[in-house]
Design a protein around this motif. Structure first.
Motif, PDB file in Angstrom:
ATOM      1  N   PRO A   1     -17.133 -22.879  11.598  1.00 29.99           N
ATOM      2  CA  PRO A   1     -15.863 -23.473  12.038  1.00 29.99           C
ATOM      3  C   PRO A   1     -15.177 -22.695  13.148  1.00 29.99           C
ATOM      4  N   GLU A   2     -15.530 -21.420  13.334  1.00 29.58           N
ATOM      5  CA  GLU A   2     -14.888 -20.592  14.353  1.00 29.58           C
ATOM      6  C   GLU A   2     -15.494 -20.752  15.739  1.00 29.58           C
ATOM      7  N   VAL A   3     -16.465 -21.656  15.903  1.00 28.85           N
ATOM      8  CA  VAL A   3     -17.183 -21.813  17.165  1.00 28.85           C
ATOM      9  C   VAL A   3     -16.665 -23.026  17.937  1.00 28.85           C
ATOM     10  N   VAL A   4     -16.357 -22.815  19.220  1.00 32.66           N
ATOM     11  CA  VAL A   4     -16.005 -23.907  20.130  1.00 32.66           C
ATOM     12  C   VAL A   4     -17.077 -23.932  21.215  1.00 32.66           C
ATOM     13  N   VAL A   5     -17.747 -25.079  21.371  1.00 31.53           N
ATOM     14  CA  VAL A   5     -18.899 -25.205  22.270  1.00 31.53           C
ATOM     15  C   VAL A   5     -18.516 -26.052  23.479  1.00 31.53           C
ATOM     16  N   ARG A   6     -18.990 -25.632  24.635  1.00 31.93           N
ATOM     17  CA  ARG A   6     -18.845 -26.467  25.832  1.00 31.93           C
ATOM     18  C   ARG A   6     -19.745 -27.689  25.639  1.00 31.93           C
ATOM     19  N   THR A   7     -19.169 -28.886  25.664  1.00 26.46           N
ATOM     20  CA  THR A   7     -19.913 -30.095  25.303  1.00 26.46           C
ATOM     21  C   THR A   7     -21.129 -30.308  26.193  1.00 26.46           C
ATOM     22  N   GLU A   8     -21.007 -29.997  27.473  1.00 27.82           N
ATOM     23  CA  GLU A   8     -22.136 -30.171  28.391  1.00 27.82           C
ATOM     24  C   GLU A   8     -23.317 -29.296  27.976  1.00 27.82           C
TER      25      GLU A   8
ATOM     26  N   PHE B   1     -20.437 -21.026  24.597  1.00 24.04           N
ATOM     27  CA  PHE B   1     -19.616 -21.175  23.393  1.00 24.04           C
ATOM     28  C   PHE B   1     -18.831 -19.899  23.146  1.00 24.04           C
ATOM     29  N   ALA B   2     -17.691 -20.078  22.474  1.00 22.58           N
ATOM     30  CA  ALA B   2     -16.821 -18.960  22.128  1.00 22.58           C
ATOM     31  C   ALA B   2     -16.581 -18.981  20.630  1.00 22.58           C
ATOM     32  N   TYR B   3     -16.465 -17.798  20.045  1.00 23.45           N
ATOM     33  CA  TYR B   3     -16.237 -17.709  18.606  1.00 23.45           C
ATOM     34  C   TYR B   3     -15.366 -16.508  18.308  1.00 23.45           C
ATOM     35  N   GLY B   4     -15.106 -16.251  17.025  1.00 22.13           N
ATOM     36  CA  GLY B   4     -14.268 -15.127  16.625  1.00 22.13           C
ATOM     37  C   GLY B   4     -14.466 -14.816  15.153  1.00 22.13           C
ATOM     38  N   TYR B   5     -13.518 -14.108  14.574  1.00 25.73           N
ATOM     39  CA  TYR B   5     -13.588 -13.792  13.143  1.00 25.73           C
ATOM     40  C   TYR B   5     -13.426 -15.053  12.305  1.00 25.73           C
ATOM     41  N   ALA B   6     -14.130 -15.109  11.190  1.00 25.07           N
ATOM     42  CA  ALA B   6     -13.906 -16.143  10.179  1.00 25.07           C
ATOM     43  C   ALA B   6     -13.546 -15.442   8.874  1.00 25.07           C
ATOM     44  N   VAL B   7     -12.383 -15.736   8.354  1.00 26.34           N
ATOM     45  CA  VAL B   7     -11.921 -15.110   7.123  1.00 26.34           C
ATOM     46  C   VAL B   7     -12.457 -15.901   5.943  1.00 26.34           C
ATOM     47  N   ARG B   8     -13.193 -15.246   5.096  1.00 26.26           N
ATOM     48  CA  ARG B   8     -13.753 -15.901   3.913  1.00 26.26           C
ATOM     49  C   ARG B   8     -12.768 -15.822   2.762  1.00 26.26           C
ATOM     50  N   PHE B   9     -12.702 -16.900   1.995  1.00 30.37           N
ATOM     51  CA  PHE B   9     -11.822 -16.893   0.827  1.00 30.37           C
ATOM     52  C   PHE B   9     -12.450 -17.726  -0.278  1.00 30.37           C
ATOM     53  N   ARG B  10     -12.123 -17.379  -1.491  1.00 30.20           N
ATOM     54  CA  ARG B  10     -12.661 -18.098  -2.642  1.00 30.20           C
ATOM     55  C   ARG B  10     -11.874 -19.365  -2.892  1.00 30.20           C
ATOM     56  N   ASP B  11     -12.585 -20.334  -3.425  1.00 32.05           N
ATOM     57  CA  ASP B  11     -12.004 -21.649  -3.643  1.00 32.05           C
ATOM     58  C   ASP B  11     -10.789 -21.612  -4.564  1.00 32.05           C
TER      59      ASP B  11
ATOM     60  N   PRO C   1      -4.099 -21.266  12.926  1.00 28.55           N
ATOM     61  CA  PRO C   1      -3.179 -21.740  13.971  1.00 28.55           C
ATOM     62  C   PRO C   1      -3.528 -21.159  15.341  1.00 28.55           C
ATOM     63  N   GLY C   2      -3.622 -22.048  16.330  1.00 26.79           N
ATOM     64  CA  GLY C   2      -3.892 -21.631  17.701  1.00 26.79           C
ATOM     65  C   GLY C   2      -5.333 -21.309  18.014  1.00 26.79           C
ATOM     66  N   ALA C   3      -6.250 -21.503  17.060  1.00 26.35           N
ATOM     67  CA  ALA C   3      -7.648 -21.103  17.275  1.00 26.35           C
ATOM     68  C   ALA C   3      -8.283 -21.833  18.454  1.00 26.35           C
ATOM     69  N   LEU C   4      -8.034 -23.136  18.575  1.00 28.34           N
ATOM     70  CA  LEU C   4      -8.666 -23.895  19.653  1.00 28.34           C
ATOM     71  C   LEU C   4      -8.166 -23.439  21.016  1.00 28.34           C
ATOM     72  N   GLY C   5      -6.865 -23.234  21.132  1.00 22.96           N
ATOM     73  CA  GLY C   5      -6.314 -22.790  22.413  1.00 22.96           C
ATOM     74  C   GLY C   5      -6.854 -21.435  22.830  1.00 22.96           C
ATOM     75  N   ARG C   6      -6.992 -20.523  21.881  1.00 27.38           N
ATOM     76  CA  ARG C   6      -7.507 -19.184  22.216  1.00 27.38           C
ATOM     77  C   ARG C   6      -8.948 -19.262  22.711  1.00 27.38           C
ATOM     78  N   ALA C   7      -9.767 -20.073  22.037  1.00 19.98           N
ATOM     79  CA  ALA C   7     -11.162 -20.207  22.458  1.00 19.98           C
ATOM     80  C   ALA C   7     -11.264 -20.922  23.804  1.00 19.98           C
ATOM     81  N   VAL C   8     -10.469 -21.968  23.997  1.00 18.39           N
ATOM     82  CA  VAL C   8     -10.516 -22.718  25.250  1.00 18.39           C
ATOM     83  C   VAL C   8     -10.032 -21.858  26.416  1.00 18.39           C
TER      84      VAL C   8
END
Length: 360
Positions: A164-171, A117-127, A99-106
């Protein structure tokens, strides 16, 4: 309104799609989000799930391939042929945004126009596990010059970013171009470094930006370790070619070759500790290490591996309480490059399921 295009390639992951799309659309305030699902000719009915989701929400589009194009071509189709928002996310259908990941990166990207590009922690979990709890209150940002961030990647010989934790500037994505089909397993590692060669890099501190699902279908769990190491070497060689005269290529090449040799010996030592490798597999890893760094036999980790193999699994099992495990050795060896502060080292020890700032 700040706009984000989210590309979700899908192959046989239709049973995850609704949850993935909901994580993108239902808990991302402050951003205008569009989603493209590209089903790459899944044989399991994933196409029907994608089309149904698109029919229910005008923010979602779905493309169904009649024949399989492969994941790299599918990535590039969405990123270069469809994404037209200010920012772009590429996310597998089995992963989720927090929740809120896109807003924080933007927020970071808006405050620092030089960041690609901006990124952060990615929490790994088992299926087979419920989603772990996550942190959603940022403690601030870190911004690095692209060249500094790149050097850290060469020291570690990997990016550590899941995706999935990466938001890239499209340009900047368009300037970098698409993913490289010659690197099917590590094209993402190359992409982050290509982006860093064009712009600075931002990191959202103290929060969890995505959930990364681990299961038996993950490509990273079915790929031969020596082949992956060889492809890693190819990735870094390609980046050096791409950077040309802008960097001290010889120094960076030495850094990454030394680290790849160490990594191969570490993988062999860990596999030996876990009892999951044959002598032939261990020999192949040692051979690769020597290819990368002919002096690898002088490395302490090589001596440790030789001692383990000489003593045999029964003796090593008896000595296990007093012999440092391979994972612990790696943590100590990489702590200087993986962490920015003693606080992060302590956090990594008590919360090992999360990636670190420097590692990621």
């Amino acid at each position: 309104m700040r706009s984000v295009s989210v590309v979700i390639p899908c192959y046989r992951y239709g049973h995850y799609l609704e949850q993935a799309v909901a994580s993108v659309l239902d808990a991302q305030p402050g951003v205008d989000v569009r989603v493209l699902i590209i089903d790459d000719a899944s044989p399991d009915g994933s196409d029907e799930v994608a089309l149904d989701l698109a029919a229910r929400d005008p923010r979602i589009e779905a493309v169904v391939h009649p024949t399989n194009h492969g994941h790299i071509a599918t990535y590039n189709e969405g990123l270069l042929g469809w994404a037209d928002s200010t920012y772009t996310v590429l996310m597998s259908a089995d992963d989720l945004l927090t929740p809120g990941a896109l807003g924080r990166a933007v927020d970071l990207l808006e405050a620092h126009p030089n960041v690609g590009f901006a990124y952060g922690y990615a929490v790994r979990f088992r299926d087979d596990e419920p989603l772990p709890p996550v942190r959603t209150q940022a403690r601030g940002w870190s911004v690095w010059q692209g060249s500094d961030w790149l050097e850290r990647r060469f020291r570690l010989a990997r990016s550590g970013i899941s995706s999935p934790e990466v938001v890239v500037r499209t340009e900047v994505q368009r300037r970098a171009g698409g993913y490289d089909a010659k690197l099917p397993h590590l094209a993402d590692t190359q992409m982050w470094m290509r982006l860093a060669s064009l712009a600075d890099v931002g990191y959202v501190r103290g929060v969890d930006q995505a959930w990364y699902r681990q299961h038996t279908s993950n490509m990273s769990l079915s790929f031969d370790e020596v082949a992956e190491l060889r492809q890693a070497r190819e990735v870094f060689d390609s980046i050096l070619t791409h950077l040309g005269g802008d960097v001290d290529a010889r120094r960076l090449a030495r850094l990454v070759r030394h680290k790849l040799a160490w990594e191969a010996l570490f993988v062999a030592t860990r596999a030996h500790d876990d009892g999951r490798a044959s002598d032939a597999q261990l020999d192949a890893l040692v051979e690769f290490a020597l290819e990368c760094w002919p002096q690898a036999r002088r490395m302490p980790i090589h001596h440790a591996l030789r001692l383990r193999r000489a003593l045999g699994p029964r003796v090593m099992s008896a000595l296990a309480p007093v012999v440092p495990p391979a994972r612990g050795v790696r943590f100590l060896a990489e702590s200087r490059d993986r962490y920015d502060s003693p606080w992060e080292v302590a956090e990594a020890l008590v919360r090992p399921g999360r990636q670190s700032v420097r590692f990621a």
